[in-house]
Design a protein around this motif. Structure first.
Motif, mmCIF file in Angstrom:
data_model
loop_
_atom_site.group_PDB
_atom_site.id
_atom_site.type_symbol
_atom_site.label_atom_id
_atom_site.label_comp_id
_atom_site.label_asym_id
_atom_site.label_seq_id
_atom_site.Cartn_x
_atom_site.Cartn_y
_atom_site.Cartn_z
ATOM 1 N N THR A 28 -10.073 1.544 0.975
ATOM 2 C CA THR A 28 -10.012 2.539 -0.086
ATOM 3 C C THR A 28 -9.188 3.737 0.352
ATOM 4 O O THR A 28 -8.333 4.233 -0.381
ATOM 5 N N LEU A 29 -9.448 4.181 1.571
ATOM 6 C CA LEU A 29 -8.750 5.348 2.096
ATOM 7 C C LEU A 29 -7.250 5.091 2.242
ATOM 8 O O LEU A 29 -6.424 5.901 1.820
ATOM 9 N N LEU A 30 -6.901 3.961 2.835
ATOM 10 C CA LEU A 30 -5.492 3.711 3.160
ATOM 11 C C LEU A 30 -4.681 3.221 1.965
ATOM 12 O O LEU A 30 -3.508 3.567 1.820
ATOM 13 N N HIS A 31 -5.294 2.407 1.112
ATOM 14 C CA HIS A 31 -4.512 1.785 0.035
ATOM 15 C C HIS A 31 -4.527 2.586 -1.268
ATOM 16 O O HIS A 31 -3.798 2.230 -2.197
ATOM 17 N N ALA A 32 -5.342 3.622 -1.339
ATOM 18 C CA ALA A 32 -5.356 4.448 -2.550
ATOM 19 C C ALA A 32 -3.940 4.902 -2.867
ATOM 20 O O ALA A 32 -3.223 5.383 -1.992
ATOM 21 N N GLY A 33 -3.513 4.718 -4.115
ATOM 22 C CA GLY A 33 -2.186 5.155 -4.518
ATOM 23 C C GLY A 33 -1.105 4.105 -4.315
ATOM 24 O O GLY A 33 0.036 4.298 -4.729
ATOM 25 N N THR A 34 -1.448 2.990 -3.678
ATOM 26 C CA THR A 34 -0.453 1.939 -3.468
ATOM 27 C C THR A 34 -0.726 0.772 -4.405
ATOM 28 O O THR A 34 -1.618 -0.041 -4.165
ATOM 29 N N ALA A 35 0.019 0.726 -5.507
ATOM 30 C CA ALA A 35 -0.095 -0.367 -6.478
ATOM 31 C C ALA A 35 1.306 -0.604 -7.013
ATOM 32 O O ALA A 35 1.958 0.328 -7.499
ATOM 33 N N TYR A 36 1.780 -1.840 -6.886
ATOM 34 C CA TYR A 36 3.155 -2.161 -7.274
ATOM 35 C C TYR A 36 3.168 -2.862 -8.629
ATOM 36 O O TYR A 36 2.269 -3.654 -8.936
ATOM 37 N N PRO A 37 4.195 -2.613 -9.446
ATOM 38 C CA PRO A 37 4.248 -3.173 -10.802
ATOM 39 C C PRO A 37 4.324 -4.703 -10.809
ATOM 40 O O PRO A 37 4.787 -5.316 -9.849
ATOM 41 N N VAL A 38 3.870 -5.269 -11.905
ATOM 42 C CA VAL A 38 3.990 -6.714 -12.123
ATOM 43 C C VAL A 38 5.461 -7.112 -11.994
ATOM 44 O O VAL A 38 6.341 -6.439 -12.536
ATOM 45 N N GLY A 39 5.704 -8.168 -11.270
ATOM 46 C CA GLY A 39 7.066 -8.686 -11.140
ATOM 47 C C GLY A 39 7.901 -8.005 -10.073
ATOM 48 O O GLY A 39 8.998 -8.470 -9.758
ATOM 49 N N SER A 40 7.422 -6.889 -9.515
ATOM 50 C CA SER A 40 8.240 -6.205 -8.498
ATOM 51 C C SER A 40 8.230 -7.015 -7.200
ATOM 52 O O SER A 40 7.273 -7.706 -6.883
ATOM 53 N N ARG A 41 9.350 -6.910 -6.492
ATOM 54 C CA ARG A 41 9.508 -7.662 -5.244
ATOM 55 C C ARG A 41 9.054 -6.775 -4.090
ATOM 56 O O ARG A 41 9.652 -5.722 -3.837
ATOM 57 N N VAL A 42 7.969 -7.200 -3.426
ATOM 58 C CA VAL A 42 7.353 -6.375 -2.379
ATOM 59 C C VAL A 42 7.400 -7.118 -1.051
ATOM 60 O O VAL A 42 7.007 -8.286 -0.968
ATOM 61 N N LEU A 43 7.867 -6.428 -0.025
ATOM 62 C CA LEU A 43 7.886 -7.006 1.324
ATOM 63 C C LEU A 43 6.857 -6.296 2.195
ATOM 64 O O LEU A 43 6.893 -5.076 2.333
ATOM 65 N N GLU A 44 5.941 -7.074 2.781
ATOM 66 C CA GLU A 44 5.087 -6.510 3.823
ATOM 67 C C GLU A 44 5.614 -6.987 5.166
ATOM 68 O O GLU A 44 5.693 -8.190 5.415
ATOM 69 N N VAL A 45 5.953 -6.035 6.025
ATOM 70 C CA VAL A 45 6.426 -6.427 7.356
ATOM 71 C C VAL A 45 5.315 -6.238 8.377
ATOM 72 O O VAL A 45 4.515 -5.306 8.286
ATOM 73 N N GLY A 46 5.282 -7.142 9.340
ATOM 74 C CA GLY A 46 4.246 -7.077 10.373
ATOM 75 C C GLY A 46 2.869 -7.249 9.781
ATOM 76 O O GLY A 46 1.946 -6.495 10.094
#
Lengths: 273, 273
Positions: A28-46
């Motif tokens: 909750t603390l770390l991910h609050a505010g992180t939400a990506y739109p439907v269809g957007s291309r998201v890369l998680e590294v590491g």
């Protein structure tokens, strides 16, 4: 004194459990505010063992998430973790080195990296590599801790010493456990714009038993404890001093103990070439 | 080595300005969530020059606020400050020592104390004195900093040393600049219930120029600088070392500098006798 160990978080089943506990407690603390739109291309590294990936998936249903890690073993664990936690999630997994990402320039709308830069000898160069695969106007989100923010009651010089050994071992392995404070200049230096840093502070005491258990004990103390053999092997301390330091650290999770730690969450924009 | 100085915040016009700057910059952070009902009887102890009183008045219109301080000089400044900032406010001002409050038991619905316990040799006894004047079910709000939370970029051993001298001088004067982490056990020990501690973290970098100016420079660095003569007089350091430490501290407010500090805000309930 040999501090040239190969210590990296996440390479044991105990570590895997620890990183899972950490993410669940701090999600909750770390991910609050992180939400990506439907269809957007998201890369998680590491992405490691997928501890954060599961929260990305939950908070951004419909985003097209690609998760990379240089360790095939970690990726296998990450797949298994997601299969259990989010059975329907469609994540593309790729084995890749952050510095040699197998994607064309501007392939992603957003890039996310949590607890990654702290392990890299050249965090500025890593950020430049991430900017390459990000489209102009796309965002990079980086989350890092900073052990300089650790503060606890009862205070103990011996406890601070064992934390210092962990910092030294991580530095000897090419990392930096004091990186959070540097995110602003690092991101600017790598050419990012609109850099915004937000502190995300963890505080645990007896009124927050899940934070005491999930963060103080199972995340922070467990992380420090995991380098015991390396610290002794490197001649940084004696077994007796180490154990006294850890015992003092454990007091911060008991009775009247209190514990404080700050993470730094950065969001920055790729202004283009 | 004589560290037995009479250093207390707030006893010079420069200090008065500093404390005003501090409250204005931090007001949102520190006072968020503190609003008392119309007609409720509120006691502010150790109001000093009124730096927090003005925010209490703004956030709790209609509350009956009594502000006490043991210094008549500070109270005079507080009156003048309120007369300028909140001309219509009705505050009752009383010169009184926190340990000998001139009020019957259970006189107040709420008690507020900001940056007060850090100056007292017996914070637990102080809390018991506050509980006496609080009705059962009434709340106590306490805000304190903790210099152990200070973290900055560029990091500097010399800068940490001058901060350490301020901590030592405050301790020698009977106070404790590392008190924030202890609020939970102190409040419990004084018989309060439902103790909830919330960290309130300040982070300043170039993207937050008013925090850099108002907090890093005019609050934190100014506070450390104000003890220069005492530190030199006590033989804690040399003028050259002091000045180098302060110069390094100033770098944290320039260009790529970053600065982090955590305050602890406690709310607790008097369960009755």
């Amino acid at each position: 004194m040999n501090t040239n160990t190969a210590y990296v978080h996440g390479y044991s089943s105990q570590e895997t459990r620890r990183l899972g506990d950490q993410a669940d407690t701090l999600a909750t603390l770390l991910h609050a505010g992180t939400a990506y739109p439907v269809g957007s291309r998201v890369l998680e590294v590491g992405c490691g063992v997928g501890a954060q990936t599961v929260h990305l998936v939950r908070n951004s249903p419909g985003a097209r998430i690609v998760a990379v890690d240089r360790s095939e073993e970690s990726l296998a664990q990450a797949r298994a973790h997601l299969a259990t936690q989010e059975p329907g999630a469609e994540v593309t997994w790729r084995t890749a080195d952050l510095f040699h990402l197998p994607f064309p320039a501007r392939s992603f709308d957003h890039v996310f990296a949590c607890f990654v830069l702290e392990h890299l000898p050249a965090p500025g160069r890593a950020l430049a590599a991430l900017r390459r695969v990000l489209r102009p106007g796309g965002t990079l989100t980086v989350i890092e801790g900073d052990h300089g923010s650790v503060l606890f009651h009862p205070d103990s010089h011996r406890a601070h010493e064992v934390i210092g050994h962990q910092v030294r071992l991580q530095a000897a392995a090419g990392g930096n456990a004091l990186l959070g404070r540097q995110l602003q200049p690092l991101l600017r230096g790598a050419g990012f714009g609109d850099v915004v840093i937000r502190p995300r502070t963890v505080y645990a005491d007896r009124t927050r038993p899940s934070m005491v258990e999930g963060f103080t004990r199972k995340t922070f103390i467990a992380m420090v404890e995991s380098v015991r053999d390396d610290a002794l092997g490197a001649g940084l301390t004696t077994a007796a001093d180490w154990d006294r330091g850890i015992a003092d650290l454990r007091l911060t999770a008991d009775g009247d103990g209190t514990f404080h730690y700050t993470f730094f969450k950065a969001v920055a924009v790729n202004p283009g070439p």
